[in-house]
Scaffold this motif. Sequence first.
Motif, short mmCIF file in Angstrom:
data_model
loop_
_atom_site.label_atom_id
_atom_site.label_comp_id
_atom_site.label_asym_id
_atom_site.label_seq_id
_atom_site.Cartn_x
_atom_site.Cartn_y
_atom_site.Cartn_z
N ASN A 73 0.83 -1.20 0.00
CA ASN A 73 0.00 0.00 0.00
C ASN A 73 0.88 1.26 0.00
O ASN A 73 0.63 2.21 -0.74
CB ASN A 73 -0.92 -0.01 1.22
N GLU A 89 -2.10 1.33 -9.20
CA GLU A 89 -3.38 0.61 -9.18
C GLU A 89 -3.24 -0.88 -8.90
O GLU A 89 -3.92 -1.40 -8.01
CB GLU A 89 -4.15 0.85 -10.48
N PRO A 90 -2.38 -1.61 -9.62
CA PRO A 90 -2.31 -3.05 -9.32
C PRO A 90 -1.76 -3.35 -7.92
O PRO A 90 -2.15 -4.34 -7.30
CB PRO A 90 -1.40 -3.62 -10.41
N LYS A 93 -4.70 -2.94 -5.55
CA LYS A 93 -5.60 -4.09 -5.67
C LYS A 93 -5.02 -5.32 -4.98
O LYS A 93 -5.73 -6.06 -4.28
CB LYS A 93 -5.88 -4.40 -7.14
N GLN A 94 -3.73 -5.53 -5.16
CA GLN A 94 -3.07 -6.68 -4.54
C GLN A 94 -3.03 -6.51 -3.02
O GLN A 94 -3.25 -7.47 -2.27
CB GLN A 94 -1.66 -6.84 -5.10
N ILE A 96 -5.21 -4.93 -1.19
CA ILE A 96 -6.56 -5.21 -0.70
C ILE A 96 -6.77 -6.71 -0.60
O ILE A 96 -7.26 -7.22 0.42
CB ILE A 96 -7.63 -4.56 -1.62
N ALA A 97 -6.41 -7.44 -1.66
CA ALA A 97 -6.62 -8.89 -1.67
C ALA A 97 -5.82 -9.57 -0.55
O ALA A 97 -6.34 -10.46 0.13
CB ALA A 97 -6.22 -9.47 -3.03
N GLU A 113 -6.68 0.64 2.54
CA GLU A 113 -6.38 0.22 1.17
C GLU A 113 -7.56 0.50 0.24
O GLU A 113 -7.38 0.95 -0.90
CB GLU A 113 -5.99 -1.26 1.14
N LEU A 117 -7.30 3.10 -3.06
CA LEU A 117 -7.64 2.77 -4.44
C LEU A 117 -8.79 3.66 -4.93
O LEU A 117 -8.77 4.17 -6.05
CB LEU A 117 -8.01 1.29 -4.58
N TYR A 121 -8.89 6.29 -8.13
CA TYR A 121 -9.96 6.34 -9.13
C TYR A 121 -10.61 7.72 -9.18
O TYR A 121 -10.94 8.23 -10.25
CB TYR A 121 -11.02 5.28 -8.84
N ASP A 129 -16.08 3.77 -10.35
CA ASP A 129 -15.20 2.79 -9.71
C ASP A 129 -14.87 3.19 -8.28
O ASP A 129 -14.69 2.33 -7.42
CB ASP A 129 -13.89 2.65 -10.50
N LEU A 133 -15.98 1.53 -3.54
CA LEU A 133 -14.85 1.34 -2.62
C LEU A 133 -14.97 2.28 -1.42
O LEU A 133 -14.76 1.87 -0.27
CB LEU A 133 -13.53 1.57 -3.35
#
Length: 181
Positions: A73, A89-90, A93-94, A96-97, A113, A117, A121, A129, A133
């Motif tokens: 992050n 961005e990726p 996303k990663q 967050i996951a 997180e 993101l 956006y 988007d 979130l």
Amino acid sequence: QLAFSVWLAFWASTCFSTPSAAQKGETAALSAKINDLSRAGKYDEALPLAQGQLQAVQKKYGPVHRDVAAAMNNLAQLYGEQGNDAEAEPLFKQAIAIMEKAVGVDSSEVAPELNNLAALYQRQERFADAEPLFKRALAIRERSLRSGHPDLGQSLNNMATLYEKLGRHGDSEPLFKRALA
């Protein structure tokens, strides 16, 4: 009052993740140094430190750990502050996951997180988007934090700012008032 709220939204829309209890000592000092360099706009110095920190925590903890997500992050934040959204961005996303796997999808630790993101956006004017979130981060924080907690205020403010950008003044005003309270 609205101008203050918009300024507060800019200041509070993104957040660096804080290290967990496991991430003490040198790692916490490194995180503080990265954050200080970032605030000073010294990205050329902060970026290699953040990249190295991410590699170190991945090596120490493996791929699914809250400290890996926090380091990811923070690196994404640096990329975003430099306008390198394609890198940021990726990573967001990663992060967050990973955080969802490490602490659960409804944990308040996932909210920073999500906010970050969503803020990316929002900067890109990808409001459709950003909205879910910001809403999710707000819902998590409303369930898990007391009413006067500053992180809840941040999420209220973020949601209100998005609504303001969309021209939804009737939706933004009560959220701004709650955030200021």
